[in-house]
Design a protein around this motif. Structure first.
Motif, PDB file in Angstrom:
ATOM      1  N   SER A 181     -46.783  31.837  65.429  1.00 44.36           N
ATOM      2  CA  SER A 181     -48.060  31.149  65.614  1.00 44.36           C
ATOM      3  C   SER A 181     -48.718  30.952  64.252  1.00 44.36           C
ATOM      4  CB  SER A 181     -48.978  31.981  66.511  1.00 44.36           C
ATOM      5  OG  SER A 181     -49.324  33.204  65.861  1.00 44.36           O
ATOM      6  N   GLN A 182     -49.818  30.233  64.243  1.00 41.12           N
ATOM      7  CA  GLN A 182     -50.591  30.064  63.012  1.00 41.12           C
ATOM      8  C   GLN A 182     -51.059  31.415  62.496  1.00 41.12           C
ATOM      9  OE1 GLN A 182     -53.928  27.426  63.408  1.00 41.12           O
ATOM     10  NE2 GLN A 182     -54.722  27.859  61.366  1.00 41.12           N
ATOM     11  N   GLU A 183     -51.478  32.293  63.407  1.00 36.01           N
ATOM     12  CA  GLU A 183     -51.943  33.613  63.010  1.00 36.01           C
ATOM     13  C   GLU A 183     -50.816  34.439  62.396  1.00 36.01           C
ATOM     14  OE1 GLU A 183     -54.621  31.807  65.840  1.00 36.01           O
ATOM     15  OE2 GLU A 183     -52.483  32.233  65.989  1.00 36.01           O
ATOM     16  N   ASP A 184     -49.598  34.283  62.936  1.00 36.26           N
ATOM     17  CA  ASP A 184     -48.448  34.984  62.368  1.00 36.26           C
ATOM     18  C   ASP A 184     -48.206  34.547  60.925  1.00 36.26           C
ATOM     19  OD1 ASP A 184     -47.908  36.289  64.792  1.00 36.26           O
ATOM     20  OD2 ASP A 184     -46.618  34.655  65.497  1.00 36.26           O
ATOM     21  N   ALA A 185     -48.250  33.229  60.703  1.00 32.71           N
ATOM     22  CA  ALA A 185     -47.983  32.701  59.365  1.00 32.71           C
ATOM     23  C   ALA A 185     -49.044  33.161  58.366  1.00 32.71           C
ATOM     24  CB  ALA A 185     -47.922  31.173  59.411  1.00 32.71           C
ATOM     25  N   LEU A 186     -50.309  33.149  58.791  1.00 32.92           N
ATOM     26  CA  LEU A 186     -51.375  33.598  57.894  1.00 32.92           C
ATOM     27  C   LEU A 186     -51.221  35.080  57.583  1.00 32.92           C
ATOM     28  CD1 LEU A 186     -53.943  32.795  56.366  1.00 32.92           C
ATOM     29  CD2 LEU A 186     -55.258  33.412  58.402  1.00 32.92           C
ATOM     30  N   LEU A 187     -50.827  35.870  58.582  1.00 30.33           N
ATOM     31  CA  LEU A 187     -50.596  37.304  58.368  1.00 30.33           C
ATOM     32  C   LEU A 187     -49.489  37.522  57.339  1.00 30.33           C
ATOM     33  CD1 LEU A 187     -50.992  40.324  59.193  1.00 30.33           C
ATOM     34  CD2 LEU A 187     -49.244  39.919  60.952  1.00 30.33           C
ATOM     35  N   ILE A 188     -48.356  36.834  57.504  1.00 30.48           N
ATOM     36  CA  ILE A 188     -47.229  36.979  56.581  1.00 30.48           C
ATOM     37  C   ILE A 188     -47.624  36.513  55.184  1.00 30.48           C
ATOM     38  CG2 ILE A 188     -44.913  36.144  56.027  1.00 30.48           C
ATOM     39  CD1 ILE A 188     -44.932  38.193  58.261  1.00 30.48           C
ATOM     40  N   LEU A 189     -48.340  35.406  55.102  1.00 31.52           N
ATOM     41  CA  LEU A 189     -48.754  34.872  53.806  1.00 31.52           C
ATOM     42  C   LEU A 189     -49.641  35.873  53.068  1.00 31.52           C
ATOM     43  CD1 LEU A 189     -48.861  32.477  51.832  1.00 31.52           C
ATOM     44  CD2 LEU A 189     -50.776  31.571  53.163  1.00 31.52           C
ATOM     45  N   ARG A 190     -50.578  36.452  53.766  1.00 29.20           N
ATOM     46  CA  ARG A 190     -51.496  37.388  53.112  1.00 29.20           C
ATOM     47  C   ARG A 190     -50.809  38.710  52.782  1.00 29.20           C
ATOM     48  NH1 ARG A 190     -57.719  36.594  54.113  1.00 29.20           N
ATOM     49  NH2 ARG A 190     -57.749  34.364  53.711  1.00 29.20           N
ATOM     50  N   MET A 191     -49.903  39.153  53.614  1.00 31.95           N
ATOM     51  CA  MET A 191     -49.169  40.376  53.299  1.00 31.95           C
ATOM     52  C   MET A 191     -48.272  40.171  52.082  1.00 31.95           C
ATOM     53  SD  MET A 191     -48.243  41.751  57.144  1.00 31.95           S
ATOM     54  CE  MET A 191     -47.569  43.336  56.628  1.00 31.95           C
ATOM     55  N   THR A 192     -47.676  38.987  51.967  1.00 31.23           N
ATOM     56  CA  THR A 192     -46.866  38.667  50.787  1.00 31.23           C
ATOM     57  C   THR A 192     -47.732  38.704  49.533  1.00 31.23           C
ATOM     58  OG1 THR A 192     -45.419  37.250  52.120  1.00 31.23           O
ATOM     59  CG2 THR A 192     -45.356  36.947  49.730  1.00 31.23           C
ATOM     60  N   GLU A 193     -48.898  38.094  49.601  1.00 34.82           N
ATOM     61  CA  GLU A 193     -49.823  38.112  48.465  1.00 34.82           C
ATOM     62  C   GLU A 193     -50.191  39.545  48.087  1.00 34.82           C
ATOM     63  OE1 GLU A 193     -52.165  33.880  49.398  1.00 34.82           O
ATOM     64  OE2 GLU A 193     -52.972  35.799  50.110  1.00 34.82           O
ATOM     65  N   ASP A 194     -50.454  40.367  49.087  1.00 35.65           N
ATOM     66  CA  ASP A 194     -50.871  41.746  48.815  1.00 35.65           C
ATOM     67  C   ASP A 194     -49.756  42.549  48.148  1.00 35.65           C
ATOM     68  OD1 ASP A 194     -53.432  41.433  49.766  1.00 35.65           O
ATOM     69  OD2 ASP A 194     -52.931  42.052  51.807  1.00 35.65           O
ATOM     70  N   VAL A 195     -48.502  42.325  48.584  1.00 36.78           N
ATOM     71  CA  VAL A 195     -47.384  43.033  47.956  1.00 36.78           C
ATOM     72  C   VAL A 195     -47.212  42.573  46.509  1.00 36.78           C
ATOM     73  CG1 VAL A 195     -44.885  43.357  47.972  1.00 36.78           C
ATOM     74  CG2 VAL A 195     -46.171  43.517  50.110  1.00 36.78           C
ATOM     75  N   PHE A 196     -47.313  41.283  46.270  1.00 36.45           N
ATOM     76  CA  PHE A 196     -47.208  40.776  44.901  1.00 36.45           C
ATOM     77  C   PHE A 196     -48.315  41.351  44.023  1.00 36.45           C
ATOM     78  CE2 PHE A 196     -44.705  36.562  45.618  1.00 36.45           C
ATOM     79  CZ  PHE A 196     -43.639  37.313  46.083  1.00 36.45           C
ATOM     80  N   LEU A 197     -49.517  41.403  44.561  1.00 34.50           N
ATOM     81  CA  LEU A 197     -50.630  41.965  43.800  1.00 34.50           C
ATOM     82  C   LEU A 197     -50.383  43.445  43.516  1.00 34.50           C
ATOM     83  CD1 LEU A 197     -53.398  41.323  42.579  1.00 34.50           C
ATOM     84  CD2 LEU A 197     -54.430  42.023  44.741  1.00 34.50           C
ATOM     85  N   TRP A 198     -49.834  44.171  44.468  1.00 33.34           N
ATOM     86  CA  TRP A 198     -49.490  45.588  44.295  1.00 33.34           C
ATOM     87  C   TRP A 198     -48.485  45.752  43.155  1.00 33.34           C
ATOM     88  CZ3 TRP A 198     -44.917  48.448  44.942  1.00 33.34           C
ATOM     89  CH2 TRP A 198     -45.067  49.827  45.061  1.00 33.34           C
ATOM     90  N   LEU A 199     -47.474  44.878  43.112  1.00 32.50           N
ATOM     91  CA  LEU A 199     -46.474  44.922  42.049  1.00 32.50           C
ATOM     92  C   LEU A 199     -47.095  44.654  40.675  1.00 32.50           C
ATOM     93  CD1 LEU A 199     -43.557  43.005  43.816  1.00 32.50           C
ATOM     94  CD2 LEU A 199     -43.580  45.444  43.244  1.00 32.50           C
ATOM     95  N   ILE A 200     -48.017  43.693  40.643  1.00 32.61           N
ATOM     96  CA  ILE A 200     -48.680  43.352  39.382  1.00 32.61           C
ATOM     97  C   ILE A 200     -49.561  44.513  38.915  1.00 32.61           C
ATOM     98  CG2 ILE A 200     -50.443  41.847  38.365  1.00 32.61           C
ATOM     99  CD1 ILE A 200     -49.241  39.594  40.134  1.00 32.61           C
ATOM    100  N   GLN A 201     -50.292  45.092  39.844  1.00 37.62           N
ATOM    101  CA  GLN A 201     -51.170  46.194  39.484  1.00 37.62           C
ATOM    102  C   GLN A 201     -50.392  47.408  38.966  1.00 37.62           C
ATOM    103  OE1 GLN A 201     -53.226  46.504  43.243  1.00 37.62           O
ATOM    104  NE2 GLN A 201     -54.994  45.332  42.502  1.00 37.62           N
ATOM    105  N   LYS A 202     -49.165  47.566  39.472  1.00 43.75           N
ATOM    106  CA  LYS A 202     -48.310  48.659  39.000  1.00 43.75           C
ATOM    107  C   LYS A 202     -47.477  48.258  37.786  1.00 43.75           C
ATOM    108  CE  LYS A 202     -46.380  51.490  41.933  1.00 43.75           C
ATOM    109  NZ  LYS A 202     -47.190  52.688  41.699  1.00 43.75           N
ATOM    110  N   ARG A 203     -47.704  47.038  37.292  1.00 40.22           N
ATOM    111  CA  ARG A 203     -47.019  46.503  36.110  1.00 40.22           C
ATOM    112  C   ARG A 203     -45.500  46.503  36.282  1.00 40.22           C
ATOM    113  NH1 ARG A 203     -50.847  45.872  32.305  1.00 40.22           N
ATOM    114  NH2 ARG A 203     -52.734  47.174  32.427  1.00 40.22           N
ATOM    115  N   LEU A 204     -45.065  46.120  37.467  1.00 39.58           N
ATOM    116  CA  LEU A 204     -43.643  46.044  37.756  1.00 39.58           C
ATOM    117  C   LEU A 204     -43.091  44.631  37.605  1.00 39.58           C
ATOM    118  CD1 LEU A 204     -43.540  48.421  40.859  1.00 39.58           C
ATOM    119  CD2 LEU A 204     -42.642  48.892  38.560  1.00 39.58           C
ATOM    120  N   ILE A 205     -43.971  43.662  37.624  1.00 44.70           N
ATOM    121  CA  ILE A 205     -43.517  42.270  37.423  1.00 44.70           C
ATOM    122  C   ILE A 205     -44.449  41.581  36.429  1.00 44.70           C
ATOM    123  CG2 ILE A 205     -42.495  42.078  39.705  1.00 44.70           C
ATOM    124  CD1 ILE A 205     -44.949  40.494  40.594  1.00 44.70           C
TER     125      ILE A 205
END
Length: 293
Positions: free
Chosen positions: A269-293
């Motif tokens: 659903s649209q809600e599923d896609a928005l959930l996945i999109l935001r979770m992807t963003e959060d993981v990327f931000l987590w990686l950046i904050q930990k200076r892994l990427i």
């Protein structure tokens, strides 16, 4: 010269202005400059009326004659005002809300869905109220802290642009396909970006699951042996109900992306896609904050 990309917000604002063009044209054709003056005055920007009025007035006047205004372009006018005030988040929110409150019924379901997709990417939810005189529209923040999140996403995009522009391309495609209502494709682009970023973190084999394990820094030891495969780690967790908490979150997220993507067994659903999109963003931000990427 270094390429400077528009932020997610800027891109979504441009798309929103594109989709709002026809609804605003209908209102402007009825009210002319009065419409713009009302909108800007309600948000304390009446000083901008003269500067932008030409974009919103369908007619020009000369010696008592009424002519078509060649500069009539609500899409461009809205975009210029939005870009002028985009760093004042509350002001931008008020401006967009004043526009939505004055729209007539949007009877095109496809157009309405595209507008809804765009405002969600900006952190809003489109509210639609049925009244005796027709539909009334307004915007509401999806969650508190949305302004801070937009700043974090700008940091994420800049870091990806500098260090992993190929991965940023998939993320941008995820935003584009979400805006167009192609939710399976949005999730698939998230999955590709997700897999590629973690594959980089496994310097030996380019295996995204090993990359996730490396990123978390978690170690599972059983009978003196370090567990490195997903099956063994999850089996250990099922038996012991502990261990590899971050790994399990991130590995399971990837599985969810696969199951909801174009070749998966489920229809997102649209809600599923928005959930996945935001979770992807959060993981990327987590990686950046930990200076892994």
């Amino acid at each position: 010269m270094e390429l400077v990309l528009d932020s997610r917000e800027e891109k979504s604002l441009a798309q929103l202005c594109f989709y709002l063009d026809m609804p605003v044209r209908r209102v402007a054709n009825k009210n002319g400059n009065e419409w713009l003056e009302q909108v800007l005055s309600c948000v304390g920007l009446s000083s901008l009326v003269d500067e932008y009025s030409n974009y919103f007035n369908p007619y020009s006047y000369n010696r008592g004659y009424t002519n078509d205004n060649d500069s009539f372009n609500p899409e461009l006018g809205m975009l210029k005002v939005c870009n002028r005030i985009k760093h004042e988040k509350e002001l931008l929110n008020e401006f967009l809300n004043e526009i939505f409150r004055r729209l007539d019924n949007i009877e095109d379901d496809y157009l309405l869905s595209q507008i809804s997709n765009c405002v969600q990417l900006l952190g809003y939810e489109l509210q639609i109220e049925s009244t005796e005189i027709g539909e009334r529209y307004s915007l509401q923040y999806l969650s508190s802290g949305e302004i801070e999140r937009q700043r974090e996403m700008s940091v994420m995009r800049n870091e990806l642009n500098i260090n992993h522009p190929d991965i940023l391309r998939y993320y941008n495609e995820a935003l584009e396909t979400y805006s167009n209502g192609n939710f399976k494709s949005c999730i698939d682009n998230c999955r590709t970006a997700y897999e590629k970023i973690f594959a980089i973190l496994d310097s030996e084999n380019g295996d995204y699951l090993r990359g996730i394990l490396s990123a978390t820094g978690e170690t599972i030891i059983e009978n003196g042996t370090e567990l490195k495969s997903k099956n063994k780690i999850f089996k250990y967790w099922l038996e012991k109900n502990k261990g590899a908490n971050r790994y399990r979150i991130m590995a399971t997220l990837y599985s969810g992306m696969s199951g909801l993507g174009p070749h998966g067994e489920d229809n997102p659903s649209q809600e599923d896609a928005l959930l996945i999109l935001r979770m992807t963003e959060d993981v990327f931000l987590w990686l950046i904050q930990k200076r892994l990427i």
